[in-house]
Design a protein around this motif. Sequence first.
Motif, short mmCIF file in Angstrom:
data_model
loop_
_atom_site.label_atom_id
_atom_site.label_comp_id
_atom_site.label_asym_id
_atom_site.label_seq_id
_atom_site.Cartn_x
_atom_site.Cartn_y
_atom_site.Cartn_z
N ILE A 37 21.62 92.64 -3.50
CA ILE A 37 21.83 91.46 -4.16
C ILE A 37 23.33 91.70 -5.21
CG2 ILE A 37 21.46 89.36 -5.77
CD1 ILE A 37 18.67 89.28 -4.81
N LEU A 38 23.15 92.79 -5.80
CA LEU A 38 24.06 93.16 -7.10
C LEU A 38 25.44 93.58 -6.27
CD1 LEU A 38 24.78 93.95 -9.80
CD2 LEU A 38 23.75 96.28 -9.36
N LEU A 39 25.22 94.46 -5.25
CA LEU A 39 26.34 95.20 -4.72
C LEU A 39 27.34 93.94 -3.79
CD1 LEU A 39 25.28 98.60 -3.23
CD2 LEU A 39 26.21 98.05 -5.35
N PRO A 40 26.73 93.17 -3.24
CA PRO A 40 27.73 91.94 -2.44
C PRO A 40 28.12 91.15 -3.76
CG PRO A 40 25.79 92.30 -1.36
CD PRO A 40 25.29 93.05 -2.61
N ILE B 13 34.17 99.65 -7.96
CA ILE B 13 33.17 98.68 -8.40
C ILE B 13 31.81 99.06 -7.78
CG2 ILE B 13 32.45 96.50 -8.90
CD1 ILE B 13 35.37 95.73 -9.71
N ALA B 14 31.68 98.75 -6.40
CA ALA B 14 30.76 99.03 -5.38
C ALA B 14 30.22 100.31 -5.63
CB ALA B 14 31.28 98.55 -4.03
N VAL B 15 31.06 101.37 -5.62
CA VAL B 15 30.50 102.81 -5.90
C VAL B 15 29.60 103.03 -7.03
CG1 VAL B 15 31.20 105.07 -6.00
CG2 VAL B 15 32.37 103.42 -4.53
N ILE B 16 30.46 102.56 -8.28
CA ILE B 16 29.80 102.60 -9.62
C ILE B 16 28.44 101.87 -9.58
CG2 ILE B 16 29.96 102.05 -11.74
CD1 ILE B 16 32.95 102.58 -11.67
N GLY B 17 28.36 100.62 -8.99
CA GLY B 17 27.06 99.80 -8.79
C GLY B 17 26.14 100.91 -8.18
N ASN B 18 26.41 101.51 -6.96
CA ASN B 18 25.58 102.12 -6.37
C ASN B 18 24.97 103.49 -7.11
OD1 ASN B 18 24.06 102.92 -3.50
ND2 ASN B 18 25.44 104.53 -3.80
N GLN B 19 26.04 104.06 -7.76
CA GLN B 19 25.70 105.12 -8.66
C GLN B 19 25.14 104.75 -9.90
OE1 GLN B 19 26.69 108.46 -8.27
NE2 GLN B 19 27.35 107.62 -6.20
N TYR B 20 24.99 103.50 -10.39
CA TYR B 20 24.20 103.32 -11.55
C TYR B 20 22.78 103.05 -10.88
CZ TYR B 20 22.43 100.33 -15.06
OH TYR B 20 21.47 99.86 -16.12
N ASN B 21 22.57 102.55 -9.71
CA ASN B 21 21.32 102.48 -9.21
C ASN B 21 20.75 104.09 -9.32
OD1 ASN B 21 18.89 101.42 -8.09
ND2 ASN B 21 19.61 101.72 -6.23
N GLN B 22 21.36 105.12 -8.62
CA GLN B 22 21.06 106.27 -8.55
C GLN B 22 20.77 107.07 -9.87
OE1 GLN B 22 20.43 108.05 -5.74
NE2 GLN B 22 20.70 106.43 -4.45
N ALA B 23 21.54 106.63 -10.91
CA ALA B 23 21.43 107.10 -12.28
C ALA B 23 19.95 106.61 -12.79
CB ALA B 23 22.72 106.50 -13.01
N LEU B 24 19.65 105.34 -12.62
CA LEU B 24 18.29 104.90 -13.05
C LEU B 24 17.12 106.00 -12.35
CD1 LEU B 24 19.09 101.08 -12.92
CD2 LEU B 24 18.92 102.65 -14.81
N ILE B 25 17.41 106.02 -11.35
CA ILE B 25 16.20 106.87 -10.58
C ILE B 25 16.39 108.03 -11.05
CG2 ILE B 25 15.49 107.95 -8.28
CD1 ILE B 25 16.74 105.47 -6.93
N ALA B 26 17.42 108.74 -11.44
CA ALA B 26 17.55 110.13 -11.88
C ALA B 26 17.02 110.15 -13.53
CB ALA B 26 18.85 110.71 -12.10
N MET B 27 17.44 108.92 -14.12
CA MET B 27 16.83 108.93 -15.69
C MET B 27 15.13 108.58 -15.60
SD MET B 27 19.07 109.16 -17.97
CE MET B 27 19.59 110.31 -16.71
N ALA B 28 14.77 108.00 -14.48
CA ALA B 28 13.35 108.02 -14.42
C ALA B 28 12.63 109.44 -14.11
CB ALA B 28 12.92 107.04 -13.23
N PHE C 115 21.25 92.48 -13.90
CA PHE C 115 20.51 93.19 -13.06
C PHE C 115 19.95 94.68 -13.71
CE2 PHE C 115 22.70 90.27 -10.22
CZ PHE C 115 21.67 90.13 -9.30
N ARG C 116 20.54 94.85 -15.07
CA ARG C 116 20.38 96.50 -15.26
C ARG C 116 18.76 96.59 -15.70
NH1 ARG C 116 22.90 97.74 -20.98
NH2 ARG C 116 21.36 96.43 -21.53
N PHE C 117 18.35 95.44 -16.20
CA PHE C 117 16.76 95.72 -16.58
C PHE C 117 16.01 95.66 -15.39
CE2 PHE C 117 12.71 93.58 -17.50
CZ PHE C 117 12.11 94.33 -18.49
N GLN C 118 16.08 95.03 -14.47
CA GLN C 118 15.23 94.80 -13.45
C GLN C 118 15.57 95.97 -12.49
OE1 GLN C 118 16.19 91.32 -10.83
NE2 GLN C 118 14.21 91.65 -9.66
#
Length: 627
Positions: free
Chosen positions: A271-274, A319-334, A206-209
Motif C-alpha cells: 500500500i505504501l509504495l504505490p 522515493i520508492a527505493v527509500i520506502g523499500n529501504q525504510y522497510n528493510q531498515a525496520l527489519i534490521a532495527m528489529a 505507515f511508520r508505526f504499522q
Amino acid sequence: MSRPAAKLDLLTVAPRQTDDEDEAQFKPLEWGLIRRLIGFTRPQRRKFWIMVALSTVRAIQLPALVWAMGAIIAGPAARHDLRTLAWALAGYGLLAIWTDFMFHFRQRYALELGEYAVNALRAAIFTHVQRMPMSFFHRVKLGRIISRVTSDVEAVRVGIQDVFFVSLIQFGQMVFAAVAMLFCDWSLFLVVLAMAPVIWTVNRRFRFQLSRLSRASQESFSRVTATLAESVGGIRVTQGFVRQATNAGLFRSLLADHARYNVALARTSAILLPILELNSQFFIAVLLLLGGWRTFHHEMEIASLIQFFFLANLFFSPIAVIGNQYNQALIAMAGAERIFRLLDTPPDWEDAPDAVALPDPRVAPAPARGMRLEFRHVTFGYDPARPVLHEIDFLAEPGRMVALVGHTGSGKSSIINLAAKFYLPTQGEVRMDGREIRTLTSHSLHRQMGLVSQQNFLFTGSVLDNIRIGRPDTTDAAIRETARQLDCLDVLEELPRGWQTEVGERGSGLSTGQQQLICFARALLADPRLLILDEATSSIDALTEARLQRALVTLLRGRTSLVVAHRLSTIRHADLVLVLDQGRIIERGTHAELLSQRGHYAALYRQFVSVDERGAAGPAAAPRAAG
C-alpha cells in the motif's frame, strides 16, 4: 561454630532476562542503535569513510549525468551542432564510465563491511553466551540464541551493507537533483517542494504499522527456530511417543503465525509504495501542466523544460527505493534490538573483581592432591523464593569420597551444581581448600575439576579429540595410558577406526556405554583434584562397570570425589554417605554405619536388595541405589 553469612557483596546479581515477546517493540529507527551497529565496523574505519565518500560521489554523479543529458539536448542537439555534440557525447561517455568504475568499489566495499560487521557480531554473541551462567541456559531457549546468530544478524547485514549506503545515495541524489532544479527553474522547483509535507504525512501514517509488523515477524521466526531446535533435539522422544503428527501440527501453526505477519507486512508495504509512486506521478503531472503552460507563453524553453523533467524524475525516483529501504531498515532495527538485548543482558552473577585463582598443583604446590570441599549452612533455590536445598552441611576431606543418595528431586544434582560453581548458594558458603567459592575464579576451579554426568556430551570430531578437550597438548600415548588405567583400552581400540573413529553430533555413532567411557577418560586425563560423578556408570553394562570400579579405586586414591550413587558398589566404597530427602540431609555416615542405624538408608537398601534379587535372573542385574 557460628553460622557464617553469605558474602553477597562479592558478586554482582543481575536481573533476569525477560522474554523478548513481553517487551514493547514498536520503536521507530533509533540513532543509538544505528551508531552502535556502525561501531562494529570501527576496525575497518578507513574503508567505512571511503564508502561514505564513494556514496556521496555517486549521489553527485547521477544528477550530473542527468544534467549533462539535458544540457546536451538543450544545447548542441537543439542547435544541430554536430561537432560540439560529438565532443559532448564523448564527455558524457567518460562520465558514465567513471561513474560505473566508482560503483564497482562502492559495491565491493559495502559487501566487505557488511561481512566484517556480521562476523564481529556473531563472535560477540558467541563470546557473551559462553560466559553466561547455567541459569541463563535454563531460562533461554536454544532456538532463540540460534535465531540471534542467524536471522537477526543477517537482517543487520542488509541494514549495514545495503540500507545505510543505498539510502545515503538516494537522499544525496534527491538533494543534488533539487539543487540542480533550483538553478534550472526556481518557480517549478517550488512545486516540487510542495510534495515534502505530503510524503512526510504518508510516511508518518505507515511508520508505526511497519515497525510493529517487522518486529512481530522477527519474533515469530524466533519461535519457529526455537521449536525446530527443540523438536530435532528431542527426536527420539518424539518418535518413541508417536508425537510426530502433534509436533507437526504445532510447527505448522507457528509457521502460519509467521506467514500471517509476513503477509500483513507485505500488504502494508504494497500500500505504501504505490501511494508514494502515485504522489510522484501526480506531481510530475502538475509539473507537466505548469511547464507546458509556461512554454506556451514563451516563459520557458522546451529544452529547459526537458532538462528540468529529467532532474525531477531523478528527484522522485528515489522515493520508492527509500520506502523499500525504510522497510528493510525496520527489519534490521528489529534484529539489532534483539541482538543488543542479548549482548546487554549481564550474567546473573560473575566472579568477584578481587577473586583469586585456585593454586594449580601442576604449576605451584597445592595444599593436597585432593581438594577440601566444605558446605556450610547452604540454602539454594533456582528461584531464590523457592529453595530446593535447606541448611546443607558436610565436609569432604582431601582424598575422600562423598556419596549422595536420595530419591529423584531430593537435591543431589543441586549440590553438584553448587560444588562445580555452576550456581552460587542463596545463603551460606561453599568452601574450596578453606576459601569461599565466590573468592575463587571459576576458570581456575574448573581447571582442577573433572565431571562425568549421566547425560554424556561429545563434540564432533575423533575419539582422541574428545578425550583431550581438557588438555589439548596431551600426547596420544598419554591418552592410551589413561584408558589402560581405566581398564577400557580394549573397548576403545575395538571401535571401527580405533582412536580416529569419528564421533557424530551429540555422540552419534557410538553406544551410550562407549560415550560414557570416553567421558571418563576425558575427566581423568585432566588429572582433577575434585572429581564429580553424576550417575556416571548408569549407562555402562555390569561387566564393564565392575572393571571400571576396580580401576577407579586406584585412580581416585588421593583425589576428592563427589558421587551421585547409582549402584551400591559405589556407595560401599564411600567415606561418607549423605542421604537426602526434599533438599535436606536426613542421615549421614558410612555404608555400614547407616545400615546399623536401621533408618531411612537401611530401608532403601532393603528395597534395592529386594529388587536386585528379583532381577538376578536378568543378564545385567546389579545392585542399585536410588539416583
